[in-house]
Structures are given as C-alpha cells and as structure tokens.
Design a protein around this motif. Sequence first.
Motif, short mmCIF file in Angstrom:
data_model
loop_
_atom_site.label_atom_id
_atom_site.label_comp_id
_atom_site.label_asym_id
_atom_site.label_seq_id
_atom_site.Cartn_x
_atom_site.Cartn_y
_atom_site.Cartn_z
N GLY A 9 0.51 -1.21 0.16
CA GLY A 9 -0.30 -0.02 0.57
C GLY A 9 0.57 1.05 0.49
O GLY A 9 2.68 1.47 -1.17
N MET A 10 0.56 2.22 0.76
CA MET A 10 1.21 4.11 0.33
C MET A 10 2.12 3.63 1.51
O MET A 10 2.77 4.57 1.08
N LEU A 15 -2.97 -0.11 6.35
CA LEU A 15 -3.68 -0.54 5.59
C LEU A 15 -3.17 -1.67 5.07
O LEU A 15 -3.39 -2.25 3.59
N ILE A 101 -3.33 -2.50 -1.38
CA ILE A 101 -4.22 -1.31 -2.21
C ILE A 101 -3.10 -0.64 -3.17
O ILE A 101 -2.10 0.18 -2.51
N SER A 103 -2.49 2.84 -5.11
CA SER A 103 -2.59 4.78 -4.60
C SER A 103 -3.94 5.07 -5.74
O SER A 103 -4.00 5.61 -4.77
N GLN A 105 -7.21 3.56 -6.10
CA GLN A 105 -7.54 2.98 -5.27
C GLN A 105 -7.88 3.71 -4.11
O GLN A 105 -8.96 4.77 -3.44
N TYR A 106 -6.86 3.57 -3.16
CA TYR A 106 -6.75 4.66 -2.00
C TYR A 106 -6.91 6.26 -2.52
O TYR A 106 -7.80 6.17 -1.68
N ALA A 109 -11.03 6.81 -2.94
CA ALA A 109 -11.75 5.69 -2.20
C ALA A 109 -11.82 7.61 -1.01
O ALA A 109 -12.95 8.05 -0.23
N GLN A 110 -9.88 7.61 -0.96
CA GLN A 110 -10.86 9.56 -0.28
C GLN A 110 -11.19 10.14 -0.37
O GLN A 110 -11.63 11.19 -0.12
N LEU A 173 -0.18 10.29 0.67
CA LEU A 173 -1.64 9.38 1.24
C LEU A 173 -0.92 8.60 2.11
O LEU A 173 0.02 7.39 1.52
N SER A 174 -1.83 8.36 2.52
CA SER A 174 -1.80 7.28 4.01
C SER A 174 -1.57 7.63 5.16
O SER A 174 -1.28 7.34 6.39
N GLU A 178 -0.80 13.90 5.01
CA GLU A 178 -1.82 13.45 4.32
C GLU A 178 -2.50 14.93 3.84
O GLU A 178 -2.94 15.70 4.46
#
Length: 410
Positions: A9-10, A15, A101, A103, A105-106, A109-110, A173-174, A178
């Motif tokens: 993930g990030m 995550l 996950i 970037s 997707q994340y 989602a954000q 991100l994450s 952020e």
Amino acid sequence: MQIDLIGVGMGNPNLLTGQAREAVAASDRLIGAQRMLDCFPDYTKEKICAAVPDKISQAITKCGKDERIAILLSGDCGFYSAARGLEWLSEGAAVRHIPGISSLQYFCAQLGTGWEDVYPLSLHGRDADLIGIVSNHPRTFLLTGGKWTVKAICERLCEHGFGNLLVQVGERLSYPEEQITRGEARVLCHREFDSLAVMLIHNGSIRGKTQPATCGLPDEWFLRTQVPMTKSEVRAVSLSKLWLRQGMTVWDVGAGTGSVAIEAARMLSGSGLVCAVEKEKEALALIEQNRLRFNLHNLNIIAGRAPAALRELPIPDAVFVGGSSGGISAILRDALERNPKVRLVVNAITLETVGATLDCFNEAALPNQEAVQLSVARAKLVGANHMMMGQNPIYILSAGGKAGYGIRDL
C-alpha cells in the motif's frame, strides 16, 4: 525457495492486508525500501534494504534455497510496480503475488468516488502522450515523479488549452501529513507539491462526445486546397492494411494533407506515435491545421524530402507511403534497414511505382505480400438523378510485419 511479492500500500502499516501480514510473519528474510521495512518494527529476523530490481536480485542470491523470502513493494504489486522487473524469479523459485491497496484505489476512496472510468497513467520516470490521453478520457489518474511534477503537468495542460480543467492532487497519502488539494490547472501550476504525488484530472467536456471509432472519415472533415489527399475509401483500406496496434510508431511518407496520418494518430491516441513526412510548404501548413482540428498531440510533422528526412525519425513499426516522388525503392529500403520486420503499405497510381515496390518486396523476401487494385465510384446529383462518377483506380501494395499481426499468423 519461496518468494512472496507483497504489495504494502501507500506506506501506512494499517493498510496492510491480513494475507500480507501473515506472509511477512512467516518469512525468513524481509527485503524492501527502508520506509517499508520501518513498517515492521517488531520483525526480529534479517531485514535487507533494497528497492530496485538489481539490488533485490543481489540480496536474493545471498539467501538459502530453503528460505522463505518476503519482498515488499509499494502500492499494489500489479499496478506500475517493481514486480514487473522481478518476473525472472519464477524460474528458480515458487513466487506468490500478494496484492495491496494501490494509490489509485486509495485516492479515489478518499475522494469518495469510483474509479472504473479512470484512465491510469504513470509519468514517474517515463513519457507518454499526456494531452492525447486527457483529451480522450473523462478522468485521468497520474503517478508523478522525476521531471513530471504536479506543477509541470499543470503547466503542460495550460499550454494546450486545458487550464480550466479540475485537478485533484494527493500528497503523502496514508501518512499523518496527508493532504488533498483541488483546483483548476491554471491555478495549481503556480504551486509546489510533494515530488511523489498523485493526480486526478477531470475532463467533463468529452462526456457523451466520443469520436467515431471507424476509419475512413469523410473527406470534407479535412481542410484541403489543391494538395493531394488520400480519399476516404482508399484511406480506409490502406489503414486496415497497416495492421495498427496500440504503442506502434508509424511513418506517413508523402503525407499531403495528412489525412492518413491524422486517422492513424486518432487510432493510436494515448500510446502510439505518428510521423508525417512532407516536402511541400503548403501541405505542411495543411497538416498542422488538420492536426489542430482533430486535437492530436501524438502526431509529429517532419518537413523534408524522403528518404533523407527519415534518418532522424524513431524506428517504425509500420510505414505508409502515399507519395514518393519517384524514390519509392530508397524509402522502402531505408525503412527495412531500420526495422526488418516493419509493416509496409504503398499507394501507387502508376505501373512503374507498382513494379518498383514489388521488386523491393521480393528483394527483401517479405512475407504477407498483397496487391489490391481499388476502383471507387461516387454518386453525383445531376438534375434530379444520381450519376456514378468514377475516380482513378489505385493500387494498394502491402507486405511485411511481425508474426501475429495478421490473421494468417494467428
């Protein structure tokens, strides 16, 4: 040896998937960039800091054959990941890909939005037809990096008339720091952002305005004077003979008004390049006007006489010759010298050009040779009646190409 390629993930350990945690816990060695290794402070076995494929390869050669290795990769191991450079691992080990996950997707989602209609593109250490992609997709997701910073991308958008597009930028991100910023490209081009950021570019103006996917556009769609133009029906057949595929580099030699180059560039928009070569000033001006008319940014216009003008062009995958000024043999030989498996398509109106082209095809022992004579007649309204008016017949000669391009090679 068991090797797990793990998408982390990030960077925020929260995550990680349960499968990823289990794979890390079961491993004998942990390999990855330092920031990823830091996500596992309680890991008691050996940690090896290595982030690029060469370093990872060196680290693996020091591991025992019976060991279980976990390699940490940012984001998802299937989305612009370093896993692509580690495909060779499967030759000597059992390799498992564990998704993470991404970037994309994340970030979506954000933002509280889906991503099924988003075109994903990485500009991190690579170039692409950014403007062509943005022009043809309602939403484009970008991984930035290197020379392609958020600021540089927004400046490029402004240069091509897209300064009013909405851009959303995600930084760090994450992580606790952020930050997500939104604004028009013409505003964000004056700001500085983290060197590794992501972007979502919105081009809502093209929704419901898709261009025709077919080839052989109507002749009247192109600007023209007395400059020769490959007519619609001949153009459609010629383009089909080129066996175009995404990512190809195409030469259009003796481009005239640029109608063939324009259509090839449309078909390859986003992942291909077309070079239109023309020696006449009036024709060069028309090609530029038509390029702007169709909003194409993967079409390069080269002024000069072939074959001399071809020497600095990128290696072609396909070459169309619409006008050769008597130099057809030299043009074809130059293309074959640059790429022996190039796909060649020639339009000829004289038997001399037909003969010279076929001689060249035979001399090079090219596969997939084909000669088609095409005669077209169009109806013209005469009073209350329609009368068919014949156009000059034309020969469409084609040969060459890589295996798998034609139905006979499948």
